[in-house]
Design an enzyme around this catalytic site. Structure first.
Site, PDB file in Angstrom:
ATOM      1  N   ALA A  65     -39.670 -38.986  55.615  1.00 38.57           N
ATOM      2  CA  ALA A  65     -38.263 -39.315  55.845  1.00 38.57           C
ATOM      3  C   ALA A  65     -37.798 -40.178  54.671  1.00 38.57           C
ATOM      4  O   ALA A  65     -38.622 -40.770  53.965  1.00 38.57           O
ATOM      5  CB  ALA A  65     -38.114 -40.079  57.159  1.00 38.57           C
ATOM      6  N   GLY A 109     -42.846 -37.920  57.736  1.00 37.28           N
ATOM      7  CA  GLY A 109     -42.007 -36.928  58.414  1.00 37.28           C
ATOM      8  C   GLY A 109     -42.228 -35.512  57.887  1.00 37.28           C
ATOM      9  O   GLY A 109     -41.994 -34.538  58.606  1.00 37.28           O
ATOM     10  N   GLU A 112     -45.147 -34.280  59.729  1.00 36.36           N
ATOM     11  CA  GLU A 112     -44.701 -34.056  61.117  1.00 36.36           C
ATOM     12  C   GLU A 112     -43.865 -32.782  61.220  1.00 36.36           C
ATOM     13  O   GLU A 112     -44.013 -32.012  62.168  1.00 36.36           O
ATOM     14  CB  GLU A 112     -43.898 -35.271  61.607  1.00 36.36           C
ATOM     15  N   GLU A 132     -47.168 -43.923  57.081  1.00 36.19           N
ATOM     16  CA  GLU A 132     -46.138 -44.859  57.570  1.00 36.19           C
ATOM     17  C   GLU A 132     -46.674 -46.270  57.743  1.00 36.19           C
ATOM     18  O   GLU A 132     -45.947 -47.251  57.572  1.00 36.19           O
ATOM     19  CB  GLU A 132     -45.574 -44.377  58.916  1.00 36.19           C
TER      20      GLU A 132
HETATM   21  N1  DAK Z   1     -38.091 -41.423  50.619  1.00 35.97           N
HETATM   22  C1  DAK Z   1     -37.217 -41.611  49.611  1.00 35.97           C
HETATM   23  N2  DAK Z   1     -37.497 -41.344  48.326  1.00 35.97           N
HETATM   24  C2  DAK Z   1     -38.734 -40.876  48.045  1.00 35.97           C
HETATM   25  C3  DAK Z   1     -39.702 -40.666  49.033  1.00 35.97           C
HETATM   26  C4  DAK Z   1     -39.339 -40.941  50.397  1.00 35.97           C
HETATM   27  N3  DAK Z   1     -40.162 -40.730  51.427  1.00 35.97           N
HETATM   28  N4  DAK Z   1     -40.836 -40.212  48.437  1.00 35.97           N
HETATM   29  C5  DAK Z   1     -40.549 -40.136  47.123  1.00 35.97           C
HETATM   30  N5  DAK Z   1     -39.303 -40.530  46.877  1.00 35.97           N
HETATM   31  C6  DAK Z   1     -38.600 -40.604  45.595  1.00 35.97           C
HETATM   32  C7  DAK Z   1     -39.095 -41.793  44.776  1.00 35.97           C
HETATM   33  O1  DAK Z   1     -38.445 -42.970  45.175  1.00 35.97           O
HETATM   34  C8  DAK Z   1     -38.706 -41.348  43.389  1.00 35.97           C
HETATM   35  O2  DAK Z   1     -37.342 -41.537  43.214  1.00 35.97           O
HETATM   36  P1  DAK Z   1     -36.746 -42.247  41.869  1.00 35.97           P
HETATM   37  O3  DAK Z   1     -37.485 -43.528  41.734  1.00 35.97           O
HETATM   38  O4  DAK Z   1     -37.093 -41.255  40.774  1.00 35.97           O
HETATM   39  O5  DAK Z   1     -35.292 -42.368  42.133  1.00 35.97           O
HETATM   40  C9  DAK Z   1     -38.948 -39.841  43.429  1.00 35.97           C
HETATM   41  O6  DAK Z   1     -38.925 -39.474  44.806  1.00 35.97           O
HETATM   42  C10 DAK Z   1     -40.307 -39.449  42.863  1.00 35.97           C
HETATM   43  O7  DAK Z   1     -41.278 -40.203  43.542  1.00 35.97           O
HETATM   44  P2  DAK Z   1     -42.451 -40.997  42.777  1.00 35.97           P
HETATM   45  O8  DAK Z   1     -41.982 -41.443  41.424  1.00 35.97           O
HETATM   46  O9  DAK Z   1     -42.961 -41.999  43.706  1.00 35.97           O
HETATM   47  O10 DAK Z   1     -43.485 -39.803  42.566  1.00 35.97           O
HETATM   48  P3  DAK Z   1     -45.064 -39.892  42.441  1.00 35.97           P
HETATM   49  O11 DAK Z   1     -45.502 -38.528  42.095  1.00 35.97           O
HETATM   50  O12 DAK Z   1     -45.466 -41.026  41.542  1.00 35.97           O
HETATM   51  O13 DAK Z   1     -45.579 -40.265  43.900  1.00 35.97           O
HETATM   52  C11 DAK Z   1     -45.721 -40.023  46.291  1.00 35.97           C
HETATM   53  C12 DAK Z   1     -45.446 -39.348  44.917  1.00 35.97           C
HETATM   54  C13 DAK Z   1     -45.409 -38.973  47.362  1.00 35.97           C
HETATM   55  C14 DAK Z   1     -47.174 -40.434  46.381  1.00 35.97           C
HETATM   56  C15 DAK Z   1     -44.805 -41.270  46.439  1.00 35.97           C
HETATM   57  O14 DAK Z   1     -43.475 -40.910  46.122  1.00 35.97           O
HETATM   58  C16 DAK Z   1     -44.810 -41.822  47.822  1.00 35.97           C
HETATM   59  O15 DAK Z   1     -45.747 -42.510  48.227  1.00 35.97           O
HETATM   60  N6  DAK Z   1     -43.733 -41.552  48.585  1.00 35.97           N
HETATM   61  C17 DAK Z   1     -43.545 -42.105  49.913  1.00 35.97           C
HETATM   62  C18 DAK Z   1     -44.448 -41.421  50.925  1.00 35.97           C
HETATM   63  C19 DAK Z   1     -44.280 -42.017  52.299  1.00 35.97           C
HETATM   64  O16 DAK Z   1     -44.523 -43.210  52.507  1.00 35.97           O
HETATM   65  N7  DAK Z   1     -43.850 -41.197  53.253  1.00 35.97           N
HETATM   66  C20 DAK Z   1     -43.583 -41.654  54.612  1.00 35.97           C
HETATM   67  C21 DAK Z   1     -42.137 -42.113  54.725  1.00 35.97           C
HETATM   68  S1  DAK Z   1     -41.756 -42.743  56.337  1.00 35.97           S
HETATM   69  C22 DAK Z   1     -37.856 -40.355  62.422  1.00 35.97           C
HETATM   70  C23 DAK Z   1     -38.843 -39.453  62.324  1.00 35.97           C
HETATM   71  C24 DAK Z   1     -39.744 -39.529  61.311  1.00 35.97           C
HETATM   72  C25 DAK Z   1     -39.661 -40.525  60.377  1.00 35.97           C
HETATM   73  C26 DAK Z   1     -38.660 -41.429  60.459  1.00 35.97           C
HETATM   74  C27 DAK Z   1     -37.733 -41.367  61.483  1.00 35.97           C
HETATM   75  N8  DAK Z   1     -36.881 -40.279  63.478  1.00 35.97           N
HETATM   76  C28 DAK Z   1     -37.089 -39.251  64.526  1.00 35.97           C
HETATM   77  C29 DAK Z   1     -35.732 -41.040  63.448  1.00 35.97           C
HETATM   78  C30 DAK Z   1     -40.632 -40.539  59.323  1.00 35.97           C
HETATM   79  C31 DAK Z   1     -40.836 -41.599  58.536  1.00 35.97           C
HETATM   80  C32 DAK Z   1     -41.491 -41.371  57.247  1.00 35.97           C
HETATM   81  O17 DAK Z   1     -41.773 -40.272  56.837  1.00 35.97           O
END
Ligand code: DAK
Length: 258
Positions: A65, A109, A112, A132
């Site tokens: 997400a 997400g 998921e 998360e």
């Molecule tokens: N959200 C927003 N932006 C993201 C992102 C994300 N989840 N993942 C990557 N990006 C963006 C980065 O900020 C970056 O943007 P800029 O800085 O260029 O503006 C761009 O994508 C490229 O990312 P990286 O530079 O980080 O790329 P790398 O190859 O170095 O790294 C990575 C890739 C996937 C390892 C890293 O980006 C990363 O760790 N991303 C976050 C992964 C994460 O933590 N995912 C879980 C998020 S929480 C809900 C249901 C579900 C959810 C929420 C609510 N409801 C029913 C309401 C779910 C929550 C989640 O998923």
């Protein structure tokens, strides 16, 4: 609806949805989820479509997400808005089979979303994870439930408690994905499976999906009773007569989807 975060096409009875926010690794923003929900509902009610495919790009299915859209949310913002709205359930509510074709990151997400689909095909670059916990939250779209059912408690617990990422080969061994193919062939293979399904009788496909999904919701006995009811009801269809007749007459069946 005009789509800005996804692309859709329809081909040979298959509704294809491509998640399309490459600069954000297909992070599932509110807009993207609303568009996805709209596309799925539209495909689900289109009689010319039998199967749906959801895919991303080589680098990411979806990296979760959109963290940037969540960072400043308060509890009351989240509670009183459409944050946990029905758009997050669009895939699980779809009556038609949905295939996830996953390359690259399927995190949070994104993982998921893939698990809400009926079949996950992965390329060798696919990586799955529920990181998360590293953001101070837990999975919020079924991850704590579906991952356990897919790969068992110990592996799911390890992934959810530590944020460990699972690569494609381990995901296949653990039963999360049905098969691994090369990145170049990912969509081709997903379409190949979708076409196989699309060629079959629609009522039996829809009912088979319902019967299998009951396994997640009920006891073995109740599930078997439910299966029996569905099985018997298919003898009321013209396609059961046609399917069995065609076998006896050694010819391909001509489905009427009735
Ligand atoms: N959200 C927003 N932006 C993201 C992102 C994300 N989840 N993942 C990557 N990006 C963006 C980065 O900020 C970056 O943007 P800029 O800085 O260029 O503006 C761009 O994508 C490229 O990312 P990286 O530079 O980080 O790329 P790398 O190859 O170095 O790294 C990575 C890739 C996937 C390892 C890293 O980006 C990363 O760790 N991303 C976050 C992964 C994460 O933590 N995912 C879980 C998020 S929480 C809900 C249901 C579900 C959810 C929420 C609510 N409801 C029913 C309401 C779910 C929550 C989640 O998923």
């Amino acid at each position: 609806m005009t789509y800005t975060c996804i692309k859709i096409t329809i081909e040979d009875g298959i509704g294809l949805i491509i998640l399309d926010r490459p600069d954000a690794l297909n992070a599932l923003s509110d807009t993207l989820m609303h568009e996805l929900s709209n596309a799925i509902n539209t495909f689900d009610s289109n009689p010319d479509i039998s199967v749906l495919i959801i895919t991303g790009n080589d680098k990411a299915f979806a990296a979760g997400a959109d963290i940037k859209g969540m960072v400043d949310k308060t509890y009351i913002d989240a509670y009183s808005s459409d944050f946990i709205g029905s758009h997050w359930h669009c895939v699980s509510n779809c009556r038609k089979p949905v295939i996830a074709a996953v390359s690259g990151y399927a995190f949070g997400g994104g993982c998921e979303l893939a698990m809400m689909c009926d079949i996950i095909i992965a390329s060798e670059t696919a990586q799955f994870g529920q990181p998360e916990i590293k953001l101070g939250i837990i999975p919020g779209a079924g991850g704590t439930q579906r991952l356990v059912r897919a790969i068992g408690k110990s592996k799911a617990m390890e992934m959810i408690l530590t944020g460990r990422i699972m690569k494609a080969d381990e995901a296949e061994r653990a039963g999360l994905v049905s098969r691994i193919v090369s990145s170049e062939n990912l969509l081709l293979e997903a379409k190949h499976i979708a076409k196989k399904i699309a060629k079959l009788s629609t009522p039996s496909i829809l009912m088979a999906k319902t019967a299998v999904n009951t396994a997640f919701e009920t006891t073995l006995n109740q599930g078997i009773k439910n299966e029996r009811g569905i099985f018997l009801s298919l003898f009321a269809t013209e396609d059961q007569k046609e399917g069995m007749k065609a076998f006896v007459e050694k010819r391909p069946p001509k489905w009427k989807n009735k």
